[in-house]
Design an enzyme around this catalytic site. Sequence first.
Site, PDB file in Angstrom:
ATOM      1  N   THR A 140       0.096   6.667  -3.438  1.00 44.90           N
ATOM      2  CA  THR A 140      -0.983   6.852  -4.325  1.00 44.90           C
ATOM      3  C   THR A 140      -1.950   5.591  -4.695  1.00 44.90           C
ATOM      4  OG1 THR A 140       0.579   6.441  -6.050  1.00 44.90           O
ATOM      5  CG2 THR A 140       0.261   8.766  -5.324  1.00 44.90           C
ATOM      6  N   ASP A 164      14.379   3.800  -5.990  1.00 44.04           N
ATOM      7  CA  ASP A 164      13.066   3.430  -6.317  1.00 44.04           C
ATOM      8  C   ASP A 164      12.473   4.658  -6.608  1.00 44.04           C
ATOM      9  OD1 ASP A 164      10.275   2.882  -5.884  1.00 44.04           O
ATOM     10  OD2 ASP A 164      10.702   1.907  -3.911  1.00 44.04           O
ATOM     11  N   LYS A 220      -0.240  -1.857  -4.703  1.00 43.62           N
ATOM     12  CA  LYS A 220       0.103  -3.202  -5.790  1.00 43.62           C
ATOM     13  C   LYS A 220       0.087  -4.157  -4.965  1.00 43.62           C
ATOM     14  CE  LYS A 220       3.523  -0.076  -7.981  1.00 43.62           C
ATOM     15  NZ  LYS A 220       4.922   0.110  -8.208  1.00 43.62           N
ATOM     16  N   ILE A 277       0.929  -1.096   0.016  1.00 40.65           N
ATOM     17  CA  ILE A 277      -0.039  -0.063   0.051  1.00 40.65           C
ATOM     18  C   ILE A 277       0.702   1.281   0.148  1.00 40.65           C
ATOM     19  CG2 ILE A 277      -1.811   1.122   1.185  1.00 40.65           C
ATOM     20  CD1 ILE A 277      -2.575  -1.438   2.517  1.00 40.65           C
ATOM     21  N   ASP A 304       8.073   0.230   2.320  1.00 39.28           N
ATOM     22  CA  ASP A 304       8.870  -0.100   0.904  1.00 39.28           C
ATOM     23  C   ASP A 304      10.356  -0.341   1.028  1.00 39.28           C
ATOM     24  OD1 ASP A 304       9.015   2.567   1.480  1.00 39.28           O
ATOM     25  OD2 ASP A 304       8.611   3.128  -0.376  1.00 39.28           O
ATOM     26  N   ARG A 305      10.895   0.591   1.851  1.00 38.58           N
ATOM     27  CA  ARG A 305      12.625   0.397   1.581  1.00 38.58           C
ATOM     28  C   ARG A 305      12.766  -0.902   2.229  1.00 38.58           C
ATOM     29  NH1 ARG A 305      14.214   5.865   4.478  1.00 38.58           N
ATOM     30  NH2 ARG A 305      16.442   5.345   3.355  1.00 38.58           N
ATOM     31  N   THR A 318       8.698  28.443 -20.769  1.00 40.54           N
ATOM     32  CA  THR A 318       8.574  28.070 -19.458  1.00 40.54           C
ATOM     33  C   THR A 318       8.543  26.622 -19.160  1.00 40.54           C
ATOM     34  OG1 THR A 318       7.890  30.235 -18.818  1.00 40.54           O
ATOM     35  CG2 THR A 318       7.341  28.670 -17.343  1.00 40.54           C
ATOM     36  N   GLY A 371      10.236   2.958   6.180  1.00 44.94           N
ATOM     37  CA  GLY A 371       9.569   2.716   5.466  1.00 44.94           C
ATOM     38  C   GLY A 371       9.323   1.076   5.036  1.00 44.94           C
ATOM     39  N   THR A 419       6.247   7.945  -5.892  1.00 44.93           N
ATOM     40  CA  THR A 419       6.121   9.405  -5.183  1.00 44.93           C
ATOM     41  C   THR A 419       7.265  10.053  -4.663  1.00 44.93           C
ATOM     42  OG1 THR A 419       3.867   8.405  -4.678  1.00 44.93           O
ATOM     43  CG2 THR A 419       4.463  10.475  -3.565  1.00 44.93           C
TER      44      THR A 419
END
Length: 239
Positions: A11, A114, A14, A8, A93-94, A170, A91, A117
């Site tokens: 955003t 990685d 998976k 989780i 994910d890490r 720009t 985290g 986000t």
Amino acid sequence: MRSIAIDIGNTGTKYGLFEGDALVQQGYFPDKNQLPEALQSQTFDNAIVASVAENPHTILQGLSVSGKLVQLAAQTALPVGNLYKTPQTLGADRKAAAAGAAYFFPGRNCLVLDAGTCITHDFIDSEGNYHGGGISPGLNMKFKALHTFTERLPLVQRIENDFTLTGQTTQESILSGVLAGSVFELNGLIAAYMQKAPRLVVILCGGDAEFFESTLKGRIFAIPELVLIGLHRILVYNV
């Protein structure tokens, strides 16, 4: 043995389905609070759920597991040594990326990039010890920050592999600043870690991995499913 790993993120969510050690199916769903009906109708031998956001209470409730259900937390045993000074803040994910890197490249120094986000980098040494790394804004976060914290800069929402280094509008200038700046950032990290760690393996994952795979220097191993496989290795370690 049939298992599921659920990641989780900030955003979306998976998931990966495993038969033994093989990842046989993976998918994504945007709702971080509700497991898709197709997964609710299945029973798994074992499962692991990791979240970098809120408590995954609803998703945990929706899972049918006959064996071990692991909710990845600070006290969860890892298949890598954890040298992080504040493991309770690391985290999910890490942790999973570190476990995945050690699984794919045992006995090698690994740098995981990685690009999601946030852009994180994590270093795992050849003895399987996780040291830590760094966190910086991801590409879309940088685009949004430029728009949000200025009066007139537009919101750029596309990533171009063939962006112009010297922007003459720009929008081109924003693309160059964000994209070139991020590429230089990661190339600089790779160069610094290569001086620090011999025979370094660089692994790339995350939603923006495709962009960086085509723009970074040197040999890069792109493993999009690294976090899911790392979660599964943590699950296997705890069963």
